[in-house]
Design a protein around this motif. Structure first.
Motif, mmCIF file in Angstrom:
data_model
loop_
_atom_site.group_PDB
_atom_site.id
_atom_site.type_symbol
_atom_site.label_atom_id
_atom_site.label_comp_id
_atom_site.label_asym_id
_atom_site.label_seq_id
_atom_site.Cartn_x
_atom_site.Cartn_y
_atom_site.Cartn_z
ATOM 1 N N THR A 17 72.205 20.181 62.052
ATOM 2 C CA THR A 17 71.605 21.278 61.318
ATOM 3 C C THR A 17 71.952 22.577 62.022
ATOM 4 O O THR A 17 72.297 22.578 63.204
ATOM 5 C CB THR A 17 70.069 21.149 61.238
ATOM 6 O OG1 THR A 17 69.549 21.005 62.571
ATOM 7 C CG2 THR A 17 69.665 19.940 60.423
ATOM 8 N N ASP A 18 71.864 23.652 61.296
ATOM 9 C CA ASP A 18 72.154 24.965 61.869
ATOM 10 C C ASP A 18 70.854 25.686 62.202
ATOM 11 O O ASP A 18 69.912 25.704 61.411
ATOM 12 C CB ASP A 18 72.961 25.822 60.882
ATOM 13 C CG ASP A 18 74.419 25.392 60.804
ATOM 14 O OD1 ASP A 18 74.827 24.616 61.682
ATOM 15 O OD2 ASP A 18 75.118 25.829 59.873
ATOM 16 N N ALA A 19 70.779 26.263 63.390
ATOM 17 C CA ALA A 19 69.613 27.045 63.783
ATOM 18 C C ALA A 19 69.920 28.525 63.576
ATOM 19 O O ALA A 19 71.026 28.980 63.858
ATOM 20 C CB ALA A 19 69.286 26.775 65.250
ATOM 21 N N ALA A 20 68.950 29.255 63.068
ATOM 22 C CA ALA A 20 69.160 30.671 62.753
ATOM 23 C C ALA A 20 68.863 31.538 63.969
ATOM 24 O O ALA A 20 67.724 31.632 64.409
ATOM 25 C CB ALA A 20 68.266 31.063 61.581
ATOM 26 N N TRP A 21 69.907 32.148 64.506
ATOM 27 C CA TRP A 21 69.784 33.091 65.604
ATOM 28 C C TRP A 21 70.496 34.383 65.216
ATOM 29 O O TRP A 21 71.521 34.352 64.538
ATOM 30 C CB TRP A 21 70.402 32.537 66.888
ATOM 31 C CG TRP A 21 69.667 31.380 67.492
ATOM 32 C CD1 TRP A 21 69.651 30.084 67.049
ATOM 33 C CD2 TRP A 21 68.849 31.398 68.660
ATOM 34 N NE1 TRP A 21 68.866 29.303 67.853
ATOM 35 C CE2 TRP A 21 68.369 30.076 68.855
ATOM 36 C CE3 TRP A 21 68.477 32.396 69.565
ATOM 37 C CZ2 TRP A 21 67.528 29.736 69.913
ATOM 38 C CZ3 TRP A 21 67.650 32.065 70.627
ATOM 39 C CH2 TRP A 21 67.176 30.754 70.796
ATOM 40 N N THR A 22 69.955 35.502 65.641
ATOM 41 C CA THR A 22 70.576 36.801 65.417
ATOM 42 C C THR A 22 71.092 37.314 66.750
ATOM 43 O O THR A 22 70.320 37.441 67.703
ATOM 44 C CB THR A 22 69.571 37.806 64.832
ATOM 45 O OG1 THR A 22 69.069 37.299 63.592
ATOM 46 C CG2 THR A 22 70.239 39.158 64.591
ATOM 47 N N CYS A 23 72.401 37.611 66.811
ATOM 48 C CA CYS A 23 73.027 37.996 68.074
ATOM 49 C C CYS A 23 73.516 39.435 68.043
ATOM 50 O O CYS A 23 73.885 39.966 66.993
ATOM 51 C CB CYS A 23 74.209 37.074 68.389
ATOM 52 S SG CYS A 23 73.771 35.334 68.539
#
Length: 258
Positions: A17-23
């Motif tokens: 699954t993909d985890a939502a992170w803002t970079c």
């Protein structure tokens, strides 16, 4: 993403699954190769073997000593020189130690763990790490596991070996460096880091970033590896206080929040 899925299925990951992170780009520093974060502090090492400490928005060089790996956490600020000598940062400078040589060290818990040039994992107990002031030999205890990278947190120690296989040792006691033994986990990573709160992140040979989820006191080795999408291939990762620090293969450093 299809290539990542195929890679994961081929090596037996439990979930994809993909985890939502803002970079976003961190304060700029060129040619970064390694980052470590702990207890609200961030240190890096660049391609020229210079170690830096982040103060506000500025990177301040720690020493003129050439460092190839630097770490900061509950056990203090430590480094490994290009000659494999282990250093502790004491009173504004890196103090060299005598004893075993190391390629990489980690100060993420009250003890320090390291990996020797012969790929053997070792540990310094909490009494030694906290009392050492740059005088005398360090007494390392073997952790009976061949590794190329190791990192510890409150629930145990993680490591990867020269084949990129992943291992976990439960019940690490900082005062004695004793554990309940190692177990091999599914997946392959080139490096792995544990936050002071126990969260675990790693990077694959291809430059993909993953987090180990499902970690708890009842299941300290977790359940799944979750992919964290990045805009470029990464080489190194560290986590502290809700922020993920990543270094790209091109030497760019970024910080990410979920």
């Amino acid at each position: 993403m299809k290539g990542v899925v195929a890679f994961l299925l081929g090596i037996g990951y439990l979930a994809i699954t993909d985890a939502a992170w803002t970079c976003a780009e961190a304060p700029r520093l060129y040619s970064v190769r390694q980052v470590d974060a702990g207890l609200g502090k961030v240190v890096v090492r660049d391609a020229h073997s210079n170690a830096y400490f982040l103060t506000g928005l500025n990177w301040n060089r720690l020493s003129t000593i050439s460092i190839k790996h630097v770490t900061v956490g509950p056990a203090g600020l430590w480094g490994v020189g290009i000659n494999n000598v282990v250093y502790k940062y004491v009173a504004g400078t890196f103090k060299p130690s005598t004893g075993l040589s190391m390629l990489q060290v980690d100060a993420g818990n009250d003890q320090v763990v390291g990996v020797s040039p012969s790929s053997i994992a070792y540990c310094l107990n909490s009494r030694i790490t906290l009392s050492y002031r740059g005088v005398g030999s360090l007494s390392w205890r073997s952790l009976s596991r061949r590794l190329k990278y190791s990192s510890c947190g409150p629930l145990g120690c993680w490591g990867v070996d020269t084949n990129d296989w992943i291992f976990f040792a439960q019940n690490m006691k900082p005062s004695t460096c004793s554990t309940s033994g190692w177990r091999m986990l599914p997946g392959r990573l080139t490096m792995i880091e544990v936050g002071t709160d126990g969260r675990v992140f790693g990077v694959t040979k291809q430059g993909d970033v993953f987090e180990r989820t499902g970690i708890s006191t009842a299941r300290p080795f977790g359940l799944n590896w979750v992919h964290i999408p990045m805009c470029m291939a990464m080489r190194h990762v560290s986590y502290d206080l809700g922020k993920l620090w990543v270094v790209s293969k091109s030497g760019l450093i970024m910080h990410c929040s979920s």
